[in-house]
Design a protein around this motif. Structure first.
Motif, PDB file in Angstrom:
ATOM      1  N   ALA A   1       0.865  -1.068   0.134  1.00 43.03           N
ATOM      2  CA  ALA A   1      -0.007  -0.169   0.063  1.00 43.03           C
ATOM      3  C   ALA A   1       0.834   1.099   0.095  1.00 43.03           C
ATOM      4  N   GLN A   2       1.939   1.231   0.665  1.00 39.82           N
ATOM      5  CA  GLN A   2       2.839   2.444   0.864  1.00 39.82           C
ATOM      6  C   GLN A   2       3.591   2.643  -0.570  1.00 39.82           C
ATOM      7  N   ARG A   3       4.051   1.601  -1.199  1.00 36.88           N
ATOM      8  CA  ARG A   3       4.500   1.717  -2.603  1.00 36.88           C
ATOM      9  C   ARG A   3       3.620   2.243  -3.384  1.00 36.88           C
ATOM     10  N   ALA A   4       2.349   1.878  -3.372  1.00 38.03           N
ATOM     11  CA  ALA A   4       1.200   2.400  -4.296  1.00 38.03           C
ATOM     12  C   ALA A   4       0.800   3.941  -3.913  1.00 38.03           C
ATOM     13  N   THR A   5       1.215   4.376  -2.552  1.00 38.20           N
ATOM     14  CA  THR A   5       0.899   5.683  -2.438  1.00 38.20           C
ATOM     15  C   THR A   5       2.125   6.593  -3.128  1.00 38.20           C
ATOM     16  N   VAL A   6       3.446   5.886  -2.953  1.00 35.72           N
ATOM     17  CA  VAL A   6       4.458   6.739  -3.557  1.00 35.72           C
ATOM     18  C   VAL A   6       4.409   6.827  -4.851  1.00 35.72           C
ATOM     19  N   ASP A   7       3.989   5.752  -5.758  1.00 33.89           N
ATOM     20  CA  ASP A   7       4.021   5.876  -6.929  1.00 33.89           C
ATOM     21  C   ASP A   7       2.727   6.990  -7.471  1.00 33.89           C
ATOM     22  N   MET A   8       1.665   6.936  -6.820  1.00 34.50           N
ATOM     23  CA  MET A   8       0.547   8.009  -7.024  1.00 34.50           C
ATOM     24  C   MET A   8       1.079   9.232  -6.869  1.00 34.50           C
ATOM     25  N   LEU A   9       1.850   9.417  -5.705  1.00 34.34           N
ATOM     26  CA  LEU A   9       2.506  10.825  -5.454  1.00 34.34           C
ATOM     27  C   LEU A   9       3.623  11.254  -6.686  1.00 34.34           C
ATOM     28  N   GLY A  10       4.094  10.248  -7.203  1.00 35.80           N
ATOM     29  CA  GLY A  10       5.111  10.409  -8.187  1.00 35.80           C
ATOM     30  C   GLY A  10       4.525  10.926  -9.472  1.00 35.80           C
ATOM     31  N   ASP A  11       3.285  10.338  -9.778  1.00 35.20           N
ATOM     32  CA  ASP A  11       2.434  10.629 -10.892  1.00 35.20           C
ATOM     33  C   ASP A  11       1.767  12.094 -10.688  1.00 35.20           C
ATOM     34  N   MET A  12       1.534  12.525  -9.570  1.00 36.98           N
ATOM     35  CA  MET A  12       1.146  13.879  -9.105  1.00 36.98           C
ATOM     36  C   MET A  12       2.063  14.691  -9.408  1.00 36.98           C
ATOM     37  N   ILE A  13       3.296  14.530  -8.810  1.00 34.64           N
ATOM     38  CA  ILE A  13       4.371  15.621  -8.570  1.00 34.64           C
ATOM     39  C   ILE A  13       5.117  15.517 -10.126  1.00 34.64           C
ATOM     40  N   LEU A  14       5.474  14.467 -10.734  1.00 31.43           N
ATOM     41  CA  LEU A  14       6.222  14.518 -12.205  1.00 31.43           C
ATOM     42  C   LEU A  14       5.006  13.688 -12.864  1.00 31.43           C
ATOM     43  N   PRO A  15       3.947  14.395 -13.220  1.00 34.55           N
ATOM     44  CA  PRO A  15       3.098  13.737 -14.320  1.00 34.55           C
ATOM     45  C   PRO A  15       3.468  13.497 -15.799  1.00 34.55           C
ATOM     46  N   ALA A  16       2.486  12.613 -16.181  1.00 31.74           N
ATOM     47  CA  ALA A  16       2.922  12.577 -17.639  1.00 31.74           C
ATOM     48  C   ALA A  16       2.534  13.677 -18.665  1.00 31.74           C
TER      49      ALA A  16
ATOM     50  N   GLY B   1       5.581   7.820 -11.425  1.00 27.60           N
ATOM     51  CA  GLY B   1       4.742   6.690 -10.726  1.00 27.60           C
ATOM     52  C   GLY B   1       4.994   5.675 -11.620  1.00 27.60           C
ATOM     53  N   ALA B   2       4.425   5.954 -13.044  1.00 29.54           N
ATOM     54  CA  ALA B   2       4.382   4.886 -14.021  1.00 29.54           C
ATOM     55  C   ALA B   2       5.508   4.257 -14.489  1.00 29.54           C
ATOM     56  N   LEU B   3       6.803   4.918 -14.170  1.00 32.53           N
ATOM     57  CA  LEU B   3       8.085   4.413 -14.449  1.00 32.53           C
ATOM     58  C   LEU B   3       8.450   3.459 -13.176  1.00 32.53           C
ATOM     59  N   GLY B   4       7.607   3.529 -12.157  1.00 33.20           N
ATOM     60  CA  GLY B   4       8.082   2.679 -10.752  1.00 33.20           C
ATOM     61  C   GLY B   4       8.748   3.344  -9.946  1.00 33.20           C
ATOM     62  N   VAL B   5       8.598   4.453  -9.593  1.00 38.50           N
ATOM     63  CA  VAL B   5       9.600   5.313  -8.867  1.00 38.50           C
ATOM     64  C   VAL B   5       9.469   4.767  -7.308  1.00 38.50           C
ATOM     65  N   GLY B   6       8.296   4.198  -7.049  1.00 35.56           N
ATOM     66  CA  GLY B   6       7.872   3.758  -5.829  1.00 35.56           C
ATOM     67  C   GLY B   6       9.120   2.543  -5.447  1.00 35.56           C
ATOM     68  N   GLY B   7       9.526   1.996  -6.475  1.00 38.05           N
ATOM     69  CA  GLY B   7      10.604   0.885  -6.131  1.00 38.05           C
ATOM     70  C   GLY B   7      12.027   1.579  -5.807  1.00 38.05           C
ATOM     71  N   PHE B   8      12.156   2.777  -6.542  1.00 37.92           N
ATOM     72  CA  PHE B   8      13.432   3.378  -6.082  1.00 37.92           C
ATOM     73  C   PHE B   8      13.483   3.977  -4.918  1.00 37.92           C
TER      74      PHE B   8
END
Length: 231
Positions: free
Chosen positions: A76-91, A99-106
C-alpha cells in the motif's frame, strides 16, 4: 511498470552520485509561518526499526550489484509513493509520469539502504507516509489513495508552503524530501534524460574543429586567475 530489485539498485547507485542526494529540507528548521488549513494530526512518535542489514563493503561491484538488505515499504505504501510520483512529475506528451516508471521501487530501495543518508531519509519518508494516511483519515475518513483526486491535491497543496508553521514542519519536509527523491530517480533514467533533452557525449563527424572561441577565452581566464602563462 514494476522494476526489478536489480534495476532499482542500479537506479539508486546512479542517483547517489548526484549532489541532490545530500540535500536537506529547510522545512525542518521552520518556525511560525503559513497557518495550516486544517487540524494537523500528530507526527508518528515511533517507527518500526530497520532490520539488520549489511552494506556493500569497501569495493562494491556496481556492474553486478547484489541486494543485501530487506525492503521497507508495504504494498500500500509503494502504491502511495507511485501515486504521488504521478502527481508531482506527471505524464505529458513526451514522457510517462514518475509513478508509471516505478519510482516507488526506487524510493523503497533508497530508504532501505543501511547508510547514514538513507537511514535519515527512511525516518522522514516512512514517518511521512504514515502521517499522510492518518491525516487523510482525519479529514476524509479514508487513506490517501482512496480519497478523491481533489482532496489529494488540496492536501498536497498544504504541504508545498515555503515557511510552514511548527505543526506542518515535518510533513512539509517529508514532501520536500520525497519530491527531491523523485527528481533524483526520474532524471537518472533514460526516460528522464530524454525528457530534459540530455544526449551525452556525441562523436564529431569529420576533422576535429578544435575548441570554440568561448572555450579558449574561458581557459585563458582560468590560467590568468592561477597566475600561469596564457601563451
Amino acid at each position: 511498470m514494476t522494476p526489478s530489485r536489480r534495476q532499482t539498485l542500479q537506479w539508486v547507485m546512479a542517483a547517489a552520485a548526484l549532489p541532490l542526494a545530500r540535500w536537506t529540507s529547510p522545512a525542518l528548521a521552520a518556525g511560525p509561518g503559513t497557518p495550516a488549513p486544517f487540524e494537523v494530526v500528530a507526527w508518528p512518535p515511533t517507527l518500526p526499526p530497520p532490520p539488520p542489514a549489511q552494506g556493500y563493503g569497501r569495493d562494491p561491484n556496481l556492474m553486478e550489484p547484489k541486494v543485501t538488505w530487506p525492503l521497507t515499504l508495504s504494498t500500500a505504501q509503494r502504491a502511495t509513493v507511485d501515486m504521488l510520483g504521478d502527481m508531482i512529475l506527471p505524464a505529458d506528451g513526451k514522457s510517462p509520469g514518475a509513478g508509471a516508471l516505478g519510482v516507488g521501487g526506487f524510493v523503497d530501495e533508497w530508504i532501505s539502504a543501511p547508510y547514514p543518508v538513507q537511514r535519515r531519509d527512511r525516518e522522514l519518508l516512512l514517518g511521512g507516509l504514515i502521517w499522510l494516511d492518518a491525516q487523510s483519515r482525519a479529514l476524509h475518513q479514508a487513506e490517501f489513495t482512496a480519497i478523491t483526486a481533489s482532496h489529494r491535491a488540496a492536501l498536497l497543496d498544504a504541504l508545498t508552503v515555503e515557511t510552514p508553521d511548527a505543526r506542518l514542519a515535518k510533513p512539509v519536509a517529508f514532501m520536500d524530501g520525497l519530491r527531491y527523491l523523485f527528481v533524483l530517480g526520474y532524471y537518472s533514467l533514460e526516460e528522464g534524460k530524454a525528457d530534459m533533452g540530455y544526449i551525452g557525449d556525441q562523436p564529431t563527424p569529420g576533422e576535429y574543429p578544435g575548441p570554440t572561441p568561448e572555450a579558449l577565452a574561458h581557459y585563458a581566464g582560468v590560467l590568468r586567475e592561477l597566475g600561469l602563462p596564457t601563451d
